[in-house]
Design a protein around this motif. Structure first.
Motif, mmCIF file in Angstrom:
data_model
loop_
_atom_site.group_PDB
_atom_site.id
_atom_site.type_symbol
_atom_site.label_atom_id
_atom_site.label_comp_id
_atom_site.label_asym_id
_atom_site.label_seq_id
_atom_site.Cartn_x
_atom_site.Cartn_y
_atom_site.Cartn_z
ATOM 1 N N THR A 1 -3.090 -2.957 13.048
ATOM 2 C CA THR A 1 -2.552 -1.969 13.974
ATOM 3 C C THR A 1 -2.787 -0.566 13.421
ATOM 4 O O THR A 1 -3.234 0.345 14.116
ATOM 5 N N LEU A 2 -2.500 -0.433 12.149
ATOM 6 C CA LEU A 2 -2.716 0.844 11.462
ATOM 7 C C LEU A 2 -4.174 1.295 11.644
ATOM 8 O O LEU A 2 -4.462 2.441 11.992
ATOM 9 N N HIS B 1 -5.498 4.650 13.855
ATOM 10 C CA HIS B 1 -6.230 5.769 13.245
ATOM 11 C C HIS B 1 -7.628 5.903 13.843
ATOM 12 O O HIS B 1 -8.049 6.989 14.212
ATOM 13 N N VAL B 2 -8.333 4.787 13.911
ATOM 14 C CA VAL B 2 -9.710 4.850 14.405
ATOM 15 C C VAL B 2 -9.717 5.242 15.879
ATOM 16 O O VAL B 2 -10.511 6.084 16.309
ATOM 17 N N GLY B 3 -8.800 4.668 16.627
ATOM 18 C CA GLY B 3 -8.717 4.966 18.059
ATOM 19 C C GLY B 3 -8.428 6.429 18.312
ATOM 20 O O GLY B 3 -9.024 7.053 19.205
ATOM 21 N N ALA B 4 -7.546 6.986 17.519
ATOM 22 C CA ALA B 4 -7.200 8.395 17.707
ATOM 23 C C ALA B 4 -8.405 9.284 17.469
ATOM 24 O O ALA B 4 -8.637 10.257 18.205
ATOM 25 N N ALA B 5 -9.185 8.955 16.443
ATOM 26 C CA ALA B 5 -10.359 9.777 16.130
ATOM 27 C C ALA B 5 -11.397 9.675 17.248
ATOM 28 O O ALA B 5 -12.035 10.667 17.614
ATOM 29 N N ILE B 6 -11.538 8.461 17.785
ATOM 30 C CA ILE B 6 -12.497 8.277 18.887
ATOM 31 C C ILE B 6 -12.054 9.098 20.095
ATOM 32 O O ILE B 6 -12.843 9.798 20.732
ATOM 33 N N LYS B 7 -10.763 9.034 20.328
ATOM 34 C CA LYS B 7 -10.224 9.743 21.486
ATOM 35 C C LYS B 7 -10.440 11.244 21.335
ATOM 36 O O LYS B 7 -10.915 11.916 22.247
ATOM 37 N N SER B 8 -10.132 11.750 20.162
ATOM 38 C CA SER B 8 -10.241 13.198 19.997
ATOM 39 C C SER B 8 -11.697 13.644 19.969
ATOM 40 O O SER B 8 -11.999 14.806 20.192
ATOM 41 N N ALA B 9 -12.619 12.732 19.697
ATOM 42 C CA ALA B 9 -14.031 13.096 19.751
ATOM 43 C C ALA B 9 -14.550 13.013 21.182
ATOM 44 O O ALA B 9 -15.709 13.358 21.436
ATOM 45 N N GLY B 10 -13.721 12.527 22.071
ATOM 46 C CA GLY B 10 -14.126 12.446 23.464
ATOM 47 C C GLY B 10 -15.171 11.384 23.733
ATOM 48 O O GLY B 10 -16.031 11.533 24.597
ATOM 49 N N PRO C 1 -13.879 11.551 3.331
ATOM 50 C CA PRO C 1 -13.978 10.343 4.151
ATOM 51 C C PRO C 1 -13.925 10.676 5.634
ATOM 52 O O PRO C 1 -13.408 11.728 6.025
ATOM 53 N N SER C 2 -14.443 9.777 6.450
ATOM 54 C CA SER C 2 -14.376 9.976 7.904
ATOM 55 C C SER C 2 -12.936 9.893 8.380
ATOM 56 O O SER C 2 -12.559 10.564 9.328
ATOM 57 N N HIS C 3 -12.147 9.042 7.749
ATOM 58 C CA HIS C 3 -10.755 8.844 8.158
ATOM 59 C C HIS C 3 -9.865 8.933 6.932
ATOM 60 O O HIS C 3 -9.418 7.904 6.404
ATOM 61 N N PRO C 4 -9.585 10.168 6.493
ATOM 62 C CA PRO C 4 -8.865 10.324 5.225
ATOM 63 C C PRO C 4 -7.485 9.665 5.213
ATOM 64 O O PRO C 4 -7.113 9.012 4.241
ATOM 65 N N GLU C 5 -6.775 9.813 6.327
ATOM 66 C CA GLU C 5 -5.423 9.257 6.364
ATOM 67 C C GLU C 5 -5.454 7.740 6.313
ATOM 68 O O GLU C 5 -4.657 7.093 5.627
ATOM 69 N N LEU C 6 -6.400 7.159 7.045
ATOM 70 C CA LEU C 6 -6.486 5.706 7.096
ATOM 71 C C LEU C 6 -6.896 5.153 5.733
ATOM 72 O O LEU C 6 -6.331 4.167 5.249
#
Lengths: 536, 432, 335
Positions: free
Chosen positions: A27-28, A32-41, A332-337
């Protein structure tokens, strides 16, 4: 397209409040990945279908294509929990230990196609994976092997293969366990990366420079030092210093006396004779490195590196690429994740199965590799599944399975089935040695295409039509359509498309005088086509 | 400073892999008419470039500069062989090379090599790559770089062929494409003069072999649609090249040459392989290495060279003449190189040992300046006194003489990797 | 005939450092006088009987390594890698003549027992007989192939006269030995010692070894050939020192001796005045001499020399043996 840090920040903003530390790992990941995809449009690829997913999971977890039985069972099951059940079964199977061990072997010995240290390291790793050892334990055992314990012999090979070159040893330890390539800092401070200075390289070397080869046995001196000379200025003695800058008080940093050199020579002779390692020193610099690197505040390197590597193994690229360039100027591409996964992994005692299971249960992992429109999203978004070329052993084992009569696998007890698969894997090992080990930016060479096109061995090992082979089975079938469908199913785990079926049947009908040859050629075409060569 | 964040994505450079890969998968690679080649600047320039090629005569084990291109007759270190005048005023070479002595005006000679590595294994790697590998980065060798720069993605011939038939030292100096990957890995010939797997097995007919490949293309067509990856492209490209490469089998067959031409190259294995190398470059193969092992004359240096240098002299001279007659010498460079030279000091077994401090190599053809001599060694041949050249300078010069910018970058992930070590410049005086 | 010294009786009486490699030695017409062909292209003279031995430059007219010296007709006749033979009168210390003798590198020069003829061999694979007095060529003996079976240049290493001066033997790189009739220049026979030659067809693709030296027994019935046995790694002279003995009459091999103690070339062979033993000397990184019992076909004495030995010369009674080689000249005498 470039994923700029701004994206990551935006992704973070989109996330706030939704991801919690106690969420399950998958889920985590998806949040995280979903949010980044979303914000990249970007529109992500849809989820892969069941047949694709069972193939991907089987290849990634146990290193082979699934049998038709396995595919059918998965596809036809309407159990809502079937994916978790499959993942659990595969992770618990001996194939998981073998395949992951093979992957770790390549990771630890990339130059030798995973074989530089000889077969013993592989044996150790298989044992470690079978026993479900945690990553920090494997690290300890590789770095501080007890050679008097017969089961640990192979563990010592990691160090022993590098004793002739302390610089390489230093760098390989840093790369393998901390994701840090300090070799650029050997001759000068790193030209591009402020993080790495000569002090870092020689600081790491100071931990390892005392380790030596005592007549084929691993040994360590209780003293010794790493010296370096900056481009300008006098020679310096490097104190033991971890990558974080943590230095160690080191009362033992000194050169060997003539007397000690002589004594060591005698010690080496004695070890050779008795085939027994000299006793470890009272103060082991190598042990201090293990201790320091796993301490709070320093363990980030270790934890982040294994997470990044496992992510790379299953997703085809890391959060940080290349895997040995984890430093502040290559975020990293996803530092928080990455941070969250590293924290979780450390908190759960570096349990690899937990991490792997978390990754492969995520929706991020199970996306389709197919993206129909022109502009493929940046791969750093993980919006589309990556194609992963087979490893040599994945290829040879999968060829064996595709060439086998699927009836062989039906109705077998789990243990019998596993035994059969292991036999097939063993039978393909020789052929695997002819295939190149994939790396980042891997390209298939014409040598492989020539081998498959004209190599006698391909025909002899995978395209025979005797008993227990799928070619033997189809040879006896009268329904050509059913015969080619069976070949497609054993190779691809799916039914042929109408167009494929028509073309394949036509191919066989055009060779009415030599049907066995025709089917052999159909199977050849199936297993040399890209759908077979990649994890997709 | 180049950006360390280069993403390496297809959008930022023309990816020949992805491009031709997709094309090959669709079955049209051999026919470029359907593709807007000129619309892609990188591709267009690639096809326009005058294609340079290289034949590397690799003198494995380390030939002696004193018995070849840098004789020191009369010096205590000079050995028994005399020096003879060449067609270049002021230039003398060993009497063991009378044929090359009349052809030195075509040859660019470097006598000032100081490469500081007298170990077979690491020396060979250094002299094949022009630099030392990093612990975690394997550099491509000269052959792989030339294959990459000069090879065409849809090439019907191999890009990089290496002959190394002797066994000694073969593992020290394997052809190695390093980080450029399998696409530029050499086709290695070790046991005979025909490549492995180039010939169709008797168990399949010609028609079936061809149609089987077409069936394979058909099966891949749906799969590649909607999927892009360099690896996928390379897979298609590799299979797309199979039939062409099989067609190039005749290039390895010296019986296709007239008896006169075969006699000209001589009966030795080295001579015959040099002839095959000529056939290959003539057909467009960018890089061919013919390794001639094993020169490691720790014992009986003079007799070893008395035996082997005349063969080198003959083969090299014949190759140069032949390329010239075929109007190929402006495009093909013949290089003689080894991992190192040999000590001026003569040991008790009348041998010479490993020596990397003052030795020689040659480049002939392409834009290497004929008749040029670079570097001078002291009267005993122990040190370079003028115009010293290291491995990086040498490779920069070779690249420059092939029309390749030595400062061009490759990318490994995000990291820019210049072709030669930073700071190394070509020797301008040696490039036309 | 005075008693022949036993192998055990030889002791080293002199050991001289030399800055050069000495390839050849010949004894002169005055006791103790010896001549040396060297790597600095020069011929030296020394009185080995003197209290303080000095090596004096006799002449430096050659253009390359001096690999053969013989004493005949009052002259030192030297041959070199420059293809020339030089006659030098020792009594008057003057140059007599220089002859362009061979198209390629001269390997060895010997004088006939009566001193009337000089024989030279070179890598043009021709043995030439010269009138020692006039320097005119008397015979050209051609019987060795110019190329090895694998198409590489061969080398003609050794030449020797029989004790009666009627026969001559020559030996080459691939181990072929030819016996000649001196008067007619005809071939009398040939024998092969292929064990002397190592052609490495796979690993290194070149060769090493060769039949380096030949010697007739005093009665002319036996012919001994010296060289090196088969070599695994031909980068080094690591084969066993090797001697093969043939019967002259039928060219049959009688005995192959491969040293159990020393590795390296046998560069020079000579029988005892009574034919009872055979002295073989040579070396690789270091050197050795080995006395072989001809009748018993076994070694009698095997010992180290301090240098790789390229040649030796002995007085007719073996009262003095002068070994020459890498940076040293060593003198042995029976006790």
């Amino acid at each position: 397209m470039l994923l700029r840090p701004a994206y990551a920040l935006a992704a973070l903003a989109a996330l706030s409040g939704s991801a919690r530390a106690d969420d399950p790992l998958h889920t985590l990941i998806d949040q995280h990945v979903g949010a980044a995809i979303k914000s990249a449009g970007v529109t992500p690829a849809p989820q892969a279908d069941d047949a694709t997913l069972v193939r991907r999971l089987t290849l990634d977890l146990v290193g082979r294509i699934p049998t038709t039985t396995e595919v059918d069972a998965y596809v036809k099951s309407d159990d809502a929990n079937k994916r978790a059940t499959l993942v659990d079964r595969l992770i618990a199977s001996p194939g998981f230990a073998r395949h992951q061990a093979a992957q770790f072997e390549v990771m630890l010995n990339p130059d030798g196609g995973g074989r530089r240290g000889g077969a013993a390291l592989g044996e150790y790793l298989r044992g470690a994976m079978t026993a479900g050892k945690s990553w920090d334990r494997v690290y300890r055992e590789l770095m501080l092997p007890d050679e008097s314990d017969a089961t640990m012999k192979g563990a010592a090979d990691f160090l022993k293969a590098r004793l002739a070159d302390p610089d390489k040893l230093t760098n390989d330890v840093s790369v393998s366990f901390f994701g840090v390539n300090v070799s650029c800092a050997q001759c000068h401070d790193h030209p591009l990366v402020k993080d790495w200075t000569q002090d870092h390289f020689y600081g790491m070397k100071a931990f390892l420079v005392r380790t030596y080869d005592a007549g084929g046995m691993l040994a360590e001196r209780g003293f010794g030092l790493a010296k370096h000379k900056a481009n300008k200025g006098p020679e310096k003695v490097a104190p033991m210093m971890f990558l974080t800058g943590t230095k160690l008080d080191d009362p033992t940093a000194r050169e060997m006396t003539k007397e000690e050199q002589k004594k060591e020579k005698e010690l080496v002779e004695a070890s050779k004779k008795e085939k027994k390692a000299p006793p470890p020193p009272a103060f082991s610099a190598r042990a201090r490195l293990v201790e320091v690197s796993l301490k709070d505040g320093n363990a980030d390197f270790f934890a982040r590196s294994i997470v990044n590597r496992m992510w790379h193994r299953f997703l085809g690229s890391g959060f940080v690429n290349p895997l040995d360039q984890m430093h502040s100027e290559n975020p990293p591409s996803h530092p928080e994740l990455l941070a969250a996964l590293a924290k979780d992994t450390a908190a759960h005692g570096y349990d690899l199965k937990r991490l792997v299971s978390g990754i492969v249960m995520s929706q991020t992992y199970s996306r389709s590799s197919h993206y129909p429109t022109e502009a493929t999203p940046d791969r750093r978004l993980f919006a589309v599944a990556a194609l992963k070329p087979f490893t040599p052993l994945q290829l040879s084992t999968s060829l064996k399975i595709a060439a086998a009569d699927p009836a062989q696998f039906e109705g077998k007890k789990a243990a019998e089935f596993e035994k059969l698969v292991e036999q097939m894997e063993g039978g393909g090992r020789g052929f695997a040695s002819l295939i190149a080990q994939p790396t980042d930016n891997f390209q298939v060479g014409v040598g492989e295409a020539l081998l498959f096109s004209n190599g006698d061995r391909v025909t002899r090992e995978f395209l025979t039509d005797g008993g227990n082979t799928v070619l033997g089975r189809v040879k006896a079938m009268t329904d050509k359509k059913a015969a080619v469908a069976l070949l497609v199913r054993t190779a691809y785990g799916r039914a042929p498309t109408d167009a494929e079926s028509t073309a394949l049947v036509a191919y066989v009908e055009g060779r009415a005088d030599r049907p066995a040859e025709a089917y052999r050629q159909v199977l050849w075409a199936l297993v040399t086509a890209p759908e077979f060569r990649f994890v997709y | 400073m180049p950006s360390p964040f280069f993403c390496g994505s297809d959008a930022h450079r023309v990816s020949r892999r992805g491009f031709f890969g997709a094309a090959a998968a669709a079955g049209v690679a051999a026919d470029m008419t359907g593709l807007n080649v000129l619309g892609s600047p990188a591709l267009a320039s690639e096809l326009r470039r005058g294609q340079k090629r290289v034949i590397l005569l690799w003198l494995a084990g380390g030939s002696s500069q004193l018995e070849t291109f840098d004789p020191k007759p009369g010096a205590p270190t000079g050995g028994p062989f005399r020096a003879i005048q060449t067609d270049v005023p002021g230039l003398q070479i060993s009497e063991l090379m009378p044929k090359m002595a009349t052809r030195m005006k075509d040859v660019c000679l470097i006598r000032g090599l100081n490469t500081r590595n007298g170990d077979h294994g690491s020396g060979a790697k250094l002299m094949m790559r022009g630099r030392r590998d990093e612990p975690s980065l394997r550099y491509p060798d000269l052959g792989a770089v030339v294959a990459r720069e000069m090879g065409r993605a849809d090439s019907q011939v191999p890009d990089y062929v290496t002959f190394y038939t002797q066994t000694e030292g073969r593992s020290f100096a394997p052809g190695d494409s390093g980080f450029l990957g399998a696409r530029y890995a050499p086709m290695e010939l070790t046991t005979n003069n025909t490549p492995e797997f180039i010939r169709r097995l008797d168990s399949i007919t010609e028609t079936d072999h061809r149609e089987r490949a077409e069936l394979r293309n058909m099966l891949g067509r749906d799969f590649v649609r909607g999927r892009t990856s360099d690896a996928l492209g390379s897979h298609a490209e590799a299979y797309g090249r199979v039939r062409g490469i099989m067609g190039s089998e005749r290039l390895f067959d010296v019986s296709q040459e007239s008896q006169r031409t075969r006699d000209r190259y001589g009966p030795t294995q080295f001579g015959q392989q040099a002839l095959i190398a000529r056939r290959l470059v003539e057909a467009g193969v960018p890089f061919v290495r013919v390794a001639r092992a094993w020169w490691d004359s720790h014992g009986q240096n003079f007799e070893t060279h008395q035996e082997m240098v005349p063969e080198l002299d003959h083969v090299m001279a014949t190759l140069i003449d032949d390329l010239k007659e075929r109007n190929l010498l402006n495009d093909v460079m013949v290089v003689t190189l080894a991992e190192f030279g040999r000590t001026p000091g003569i040991n008790a077994s009348l041998g010479r040992d490993h020596f990397a401090s003052a030795w020689s190599m040659t480049m002939t053809g392409a834009s290497a300046k004929g008749g040029a001599v670079w570097g001078r060694t002291d009267p005993r041949g122990q040190t370079v006194t003028h115009e010293e050249v290291n491995a990086a300078n040498l490779f920069a010069t070779i690249y420059a003489a092939l029309g390749i910018s030595p400062h061009k970058n490759y990318y490994v992930g995000s990291r820019p990797i210049p072709l030669v070590d930073p700071g190394a410049e070509p020797i301008e005086a040696l490039v036309k | 005939m005075p008693p022949v010294p036993t192998p055990e009786s030889f002791r080293q009486t002199g050991d001289h450092n030399r800055p050069v490699i000495t390839f050849a030695v010949a004894l002169g017409d005055r006791p103790g006088r010896a001549y040396f062909g060297c790597s600095d292209f020069k011929v030296y003279e020394a009185d080995l009987g003197a209290a303080k031995v000095e090596f004096k430059e006799l002449h430096g007219t050659h253009g390359s390594y001096v690999t053969g010296v013989a004493f005949a007709a009052g002259c030192v006749v030297s041959g070199a890698y420059d293809g020339k033979l030089v006659w030098w009168n020792t009594a008057e210390n003057r140059h007599v003549r220089t002859v362009d003798a061979h198209g390629r590198w001269v390997r060895k020069v010997v004088a006939s027992p009566d001193g009337a003829l000089v024989a030279s061999v070179a890598d043009d694979m021709v043995c030439k007989l010269w009138d020692a007095e006039t320097g005119r060529v008397v015979k050209e003996l051609r019987g060795h192939a110019e190329r090895t079976p694998t198409h590489f240049p061969s080398m003609l290493y050794g030449v020797t006269f029989s004790h009666d001066g009627r026969k001559l033997a020559t030996c080459d790189k691939v181990g072929k030995v030819v016996i000649w009739d001196v008067a007619s220049g005809n071939q009398l026979g040939a024998c092969e010692s292929p064990g002397m030659y190592t052609w490495d067809p796979v690993q290194r693709l070149h060769s090493i070894g060769g039949a380096r030296t030949v010697a007739f027994s005093p009665d002319g019935t036996l012919l001994a050939v010296g060289g090196i046995g088969k070599i695994g790694n031909i980068d080094h002279l690591e084969g066993k020192a090797r001697v093969e003995v043939f019967t002259v009459a039928d060219g049959r091999s009688q005995w192959v001796f491969e040293s159990d103690r020393y590795r390296g070339l046998v560069n020079k062979l000579q029988f005892a005045p009574d034919g009872s033993w055979l002295l073989a000397a040579g070396g690789a990184g270091e050197g050795q001499f080995e006395f072989l019992d001809v009748a018993a076909k076994r070694p009698k004495r095997q010992d180290k020399l301090t240098m790789h030995t390229h040649d030796f010369a002995a007085t007719p009674d073996f009262g003095t043996v002068v070994y020459v080689g890498h940076n040293r000249v060593v003198v042995h005498k029976p006790a």
